[in-house]
Design an enzyme around this catalytic site. Structure first.
Site, short mmCIF file in Angstrom:
data_model
loop_
_atom_site.label_atom_id
_atom_site.label_comp_id
_atom_site.label_asym_id
_atom_site.label_seq_id
_atom_site.Cartn_x
_atom_site.Cartn_y
_atom_site.Cartn_z
N GLY A 109 -12.39 2.52 2.20
CA GLY A 109 -11.33 1.63 1.75
C GLY A 109 -10.30 2.31 0.86
N HIS A 110 -9.27 1.55 0.51
CA HIS A 110 -8.18 2.12 -0.29
C HIS A 110 -8.63 2.44 -1.72
CE1 HIS A 110 -6.75 -2.30 -1.19
NE2 HIS A 110 -7.94 -2.04 -1.69
N ASN A 111 -8.02 3.48 -2.27
CA ASN A 111 -8.26 3.94 -3.64
C ASN A 111 -9.64 4.55 -3.85
OD1 ASN A 111 -5.76 2.75 -4.18
ND2 ASN A 111 -6.68 0.90 -5.03
N SER B 275 -11.59 1.16 -4.19
CA SER B 275 -11.65 1.62 -5.58
C SER B 275 -13.04 2.06 -6.02
CB SER B 275 -11.12 0.54 -6.54
OG SER B 275 -9.79 0.20 -6.21
N GLN C 189 0.87 -1.17 0.00
CA GLN C 189 0.00 0.00 0.00
C GLN C 189 0.91 1.23 0.00
OE1 GLN C 189 -3.75 -0.73 0.37
NE2 GLN C 189 -2.68 -2.53 -0.42
#
Length: 302
Positions: free
Chosen positions: A205-207, A225, A164
Site C-alpha cells: 500500500g501507499h506510504n 503507512s 496521491q
C-alpha cells in the site's frame, strides 16, 4: 548434487551424481562411486555453483538482441544509455531515463519521468509510473508499480479521493514477483529497500516503507503507512493493518494477520498475530477443549 540432511540418506545411496556437495559427517553415507565435496553448508554451496553454471537463469531472458530497440515506442524526450534493450510493443514515456544493460519487456509501459538504473529487467506487460528504480532490479511480468494508493475520505454524500502525489523508490538488487502491485505514496514516498525480495501477487500500500533484505512471500498484503525494518520475513498470505511497524529481523508465520507493532527479532503468528509460543499454546488448548466437547456429545448421544 548436494546432501545436507540424514533424512535423505536413501536418496543419497541411490544417486547417480558424479559429485556431491556435503558435510564430512554425511559423506560417509555416499556410495563409493560419488566424489564427496566437503563444505560447511551444502545447499548454499550448491546454489553458489549453480549460479556460476547457469548465470543466464539469474534474470529473465529477452526476446530481443542486447541493445536493440525495435517495434517499441520511445518518446523523443526519453533518455536511454547505450546498451538498453526494448522489446516490441513497449512504451517509454516522456523524460523517462533508462540505464545501460537494462531490458524493457514486450508491452511494458514506462511512464513519464520514471527512472530505471543499470542492468535491470522490467518484465512483459509491467506498468511503471511515478517510480525511481536502482541497479540490478528485477521486476517480473505483470507488475503494476506507482499507481494511486487506495485513499478516500468517506462521507454520507460520497467518498472524497485523497490526492496521491508521492513516488515509489526501489533500491538496488530488489526482485519483485509477477503480478505484484506497489502503490505510490500519498504524501511521502513508498520505499522498497535494497536486496529485498518480493514474491508473486503481493500488494504493498501507499506510504509503506520496507527495509533492506526483507522477504515477502506470495499473497501478502501490506496496508498503508506500515513500516518493515531490515531483514523482516512475512510468510504467505500475511496481512498487515495500517500504520504497523515490524521490527528488524522479525518473522511472521504464513496466513497471520498483524494488527499491532511487532518487536525486533520476534516470531509471531496467528489471527490476530501474537508470539509463536503463545499462539501454539492457544491452539493446543482449543484442540483439547474440542476433543473434550466431542467426547461429551458422543456420550450423550449414546
Amino acid at each position: 548434487s548436494f546432501f545436507d540432511h540424514r533424512k535423505y540418506s536413501e536418496a543419497a545411496a541411490a544417486t547417480h551424481a558424479g559429485a556431491c556437495l556435503t558435510t564430512a559427517e554425511l559423506a560417509k553415507e555416499l556410495p563409493a562411486r560419488v566424489v564427496a565435496l566437503i563444505v560447511r553448508e551444502p545447499y548454499r554451496a550448491f546454489v553458489t555453483v549453480a549460479r556460476e553454471m547457469f548465470a543466464h537463469a539469474l534474470r529473465p531472458s529477452s526476446l530481443a538482441q542486447a541493445g536493440e530497440v525495435a517495434g517499441a515506442h520511445v518518446h523523443a524526450t526519453a533518455r536511454l544509455e547505450d546498451g538498453v534493450t526494448i522489446e516490441p510493443g513497449a512504451v517509454v514515456g516522456p523524460r523517462a531515463e533508462i540505464g545501460s544493460g537494462t531490458v524493457i519487456g514486450a508491452n511494458a509501459v514506462i511512464g513519464a519521468e520514471v527512472r530505471i538504473g543499470r542492468d535491470s529487467s522490467i518484465g512483459a506487460g509491467a506498468a511503471l509510473a511515478a517510480t525511481l528504480i536502482g541497479d540490478r532490479v528485477i521486476i517480473h511480468p505483470g507488475c503494476k508499480i506507482g499507481q494511486d494508493g487506495f485513499g478516500f475520505v468517506m462521507g454520507g454524500k460520497g467518498h472524497l479521493k485523497v490526492p496521491q502525489i508521492g513516488r515509489v523508490i526501489i533500491q538496488d538488487d530488489v526482485e519483485i514477483g509477477a503480478g505484484t502491485t506497489i502503490d505510490r505514496g500519498a504524501i511521502r514516498d513508498t520505499v522498497i529497500g535494497e536486496g529485498t525480495k518480493i514474491d508473486n501477487l503481493v500488494q504493498v500500500g501507499h506510504n509503506v516503507s520496507i527495509g533492506r533484505h526483507c522477504i515477502l512471500v506470495a499473497l501478502t498484503g501490506i496496508s498503508g503507512s506500515s513500516t518493515l525494518e531490515d531483514f523482516v520475513v512475512l510468510g504467505a498470505r500475511v496481512g498487515l493493518n495500517n500504520n504497523v511497524t515490524i521490527g528488524e529481523g522479525a518473522q511472521i508465520a504464513a496466513t497471520s494477520n498483524v494488527n499491532g507493532d511487532v518487536p525486533a527479532g520476534a516470531r509471531w503468528g496467528g489471527t490476530p498475530a501474537k508470539p509463536v509460543k503463545l499462539w501454539f499454546r492457544e491452539m493446543m488448548m482449543l484442540e483439547r477443549l474440542a476433543r473434550g466437547t466431542g467426547g461429551a456429545d458422543a456420550a450423550a448421544d449414546e
